[in-house]
Motif scaffolding. Structure first.
Motif, PDB file in Angstrom:
ATOM      1  N   ARG A 154       7.981   0.755   2.870  1.00  0.00           N
ATOM      2  CA  ARG A 154       6.789   1.573   3.111  1.00  0.00           C
ATOM      3  C   ARG A 154       6.953   2.985   2.527  1.00  0.00           C
ATOM      4  O   ARG A 154       5.997   3.560   1.996  1.00  0.00           O
ATOM      5  CB  ARG A 154       6.524   1.665   4.619  1.00  0.00           C
ATOM      6  CG  ARG A 154       5.297   2.474   4.976  1.00  0.00           C
ATOM      7  CD  ARG A 154       5.195   2.681   6.470  1.00  0.00           C
ATOM      8  NE  ARG A 154       4.123   3.613   6.792  1.00  0.00           N
ATOM      9  CZ  ARG A 154       3.972   4.177   7.973  1.00  0.00           C
ATOM     10  NH1 ARG A 154       4.798   3.895   8.962  1.00  0.00           N
ATOM     11  NH2 ARG A 154       2.979   5.021   8.199  1.00  0.00           N
ATOM     12  N   HIS A 200      -4.130  -8.148   3.905  1.00  0.00           N
ATOM     13  CA  HIS A 200      -3.672  -7.100   4.817  1.00  0.00           C
ATOM     14  C   HIS A 200      -4.817  -6.146   5.133  1.00  0.00           C
ATOM     15  O   HIS A 200      -5.878  -6.189   4.489  1.00  0.00           O
ATOM     16  CB  HIS A 200      -2.453  -6.364   4.259  1.00  0.00           C
ATOM     17  CG  HIS A 200      -2.395  -6.274   2.778  1.00  0.00           C
ATOM     18  ND1 HIS A 200      -3.337  -5.604   2.038  1.00  0.00           N
ATOM     19  CD2 HIS A 200      -1.524  -6.800   1.875  1.00  0.00           C
ATOM     20  CE1 HIS A 200      -3.041  -5.688   0.765  1.00  0.00           C
ATOM     21  NE2 HIS A 200      -1.955  -6.417   0.625  1.00  0.00           N
ATOM     22  N   ALA A 208       2.542  -3.288   1.166  1.00  0.00           N
ATOM     23  CA  ALA A 208       2.152  -4.139   2.294  1.00  0.00           C
ATOM     24  C   ALA A 208       2.506  -5.595   2.028  1.00  0.00           C
ATOM     25  O   ALA A 208       3.041  -6.293   2.897  1.00  0.00           O
ATOM     26  CB  ALA A 208       0.650  -4.001   2.546  1.00  0.00           C
ATOM     27  N   LEU A 264       2.218  -2.535   9.889  1.00  0.00           N
ATOM     28  CA  LEU A 264       2.997  -3.465   9.062  1.00  0.00           C
ATOM     29  C   LEU A 264       4.442  -3.579   9.525  1.00  0.00           C
ATOM     30  O   LEU A 264       5.131  -4.538   9.185  1.00  0.00           O
ATOM     31  CB  LEU A 264       2.957  -3.007   7.601  1.00  0.00           C
ATOM     32  CG  LEU A 264       1.593  -3.103   6.902  1.00  0.00           C
ATOM     33  CD1 LEU A 264       1.609  -2.335   5.592  1.00  0.00           C
ATOM     34  CD2 LEU A 264       1.210  -4.557   6.669  1.00  0.00           C
TER      35      LEU A 264
END
Length: 342
Positions: free
Chosen positions: A88, A181, A101, A218
């Protein structure tokens, strides 16, 4: 005359909807079983490794396999979460949110059925990021990708390391690369909310804040439990609270989903509770688990272990035996032909 059957929404036609949705208890059971299977397998292999090392009389003592403190499922999950957070926050490549993601979801799927005692998450993290970039059509040359990795980690990484793990990762995901996502759903709500409020400045602030919460989501179990649109809507509702805006998001939800409002509110509450109570894995926690992992890694995956060397030697002998048999067969056939023409 029968009415036509309503077409399912795009997400409900996806492999993610069919194969990658679980309850919290199901996730816990899967991880517990994966961990127990790994401990049993690694303990057996370390026992074999220990016997080989005694035969070779190596000078690097290790604790007996039965005395090693093997990782538990929660420790495996924690170290995975630490490396998911690294994806991330991955600097240097300017990968868009969708690439990161997708890579995080790949990593989550892989470790549902695999153990970090077999595959270290640092290697899988890099493989998933490289795969995610290809899936999201943000392709980067392997040489450029490795240069970025080496500049950040200051470690020399072989391209074979990435390529060698692409197949195990893909197999564990059942070659189902498409990921839905919440980013796309969040943008859809941002567009739709423009019909609900004329204050675009405020709405843009809410949208940007919601993307931060999506990044947090996430790193949790939410991506396995709820639909991307539900997570996206929850992050927008949470963003309106955090920014203390006067946008009547609950009124929007009631008007948009009049028949599902109460059930949807319960879902949004649960998602919001998970996000507000999320706590990242610290570097010290990760280091402690990694130190423990050092003694309980699968020796078959270490090319320098005595067990790996034995496996390679055994395979080489098998190849030599097959080669000898083929040569003998060819010689016998040649003699047979020669006898025919004499």
């Amino acid at each position: 005359m029968s009415s036509k059957k309503a077409k399912k929404p795009l997400y409900e036609q996806s492999t993610q909807f069919r194969h990658w949705r679980f309850s919290s208890s199901q996730l816990e059971n899967i991880r517990t079983q994966t961990n127990a299977s790994a401990v049993e397998r690694v303990k057996r292999l370390l026992t074999e490794e220990s016997a080989l090392r005694e035969t070779e009389q190596t000078d690097s003592p290790r604790p007996p396999p039965e005395e090693i403190p093997y990782l538990i499922a929660d420790e495996e999950l924690a170290l995975c979460r630490y490396y998911e957070a690294m994806i991330r926050n991955f600097p240097g490549a300017n990968f868009p949110d969708e690439v990161k993601a997708t890579a995080i979801v790949y990593m989550k799927r892989f470790y549902l059925r695999n153990s970090i005692m077999d595959y270290h998450p640092k290697t899988i993290m890099m493989t998933c990021l490289f795969l995610g970039a290809k899936t999201e059509n943000n392709i980067i040359a392997i040489s450029d990708f490795l240069n970025i990795i080496e500049r950040i980690s200051r470690e020399k990484i072989s391209r074979d390391t990435i390529f060698r793990h692409e197949l195990p990762v893909s197999q564990s995901m059942r070659f189902e690369y498409a990921v839905h996502h919440p980013y796309r759903a969040s943008f859809g709500f941002f567009l739709d909310l423009q019909n609900f409020t004329k204050d675009l400045t405020k709405l843009k602030r809410i949208y940007e804040k919601s993307k931060e919460y999506i990044g947090t989501s996430l790193l949790t179990e939410l991506v396995f439990i709820y639909q991307p649109s539900q997570i996206a809507l929850a992050t927008i509702r949470l963003a309106t609270k955090t920014l203390e805006t006067k946008l009547d998001i609950n009124g929007y939800i009631r008007s948009k989903f009049p028949d599902k409002h109460e059930k949807l509110t319960d879902i949004l509450d649960d998602i919001e509770n998970t996000l507000t109570n999320f706590s990242p894995v610290s570097k010290d926690q990760a280091k402690e688990i990694d130190r423990k992992l050092h003694f309980c890694r699968n020796p078959e995956k270490n090319p320098n272990s005595a067990l790996s060397k034995k496996r390679r030697a055994d395979k080489q002998r098998e190849r030599e035996v097959r080669k000898t048999k083929r040569l003998k067969t060819l010689r016998d056939q040649q003699k047979e032909l020669e006898s025919v023409f004499q």
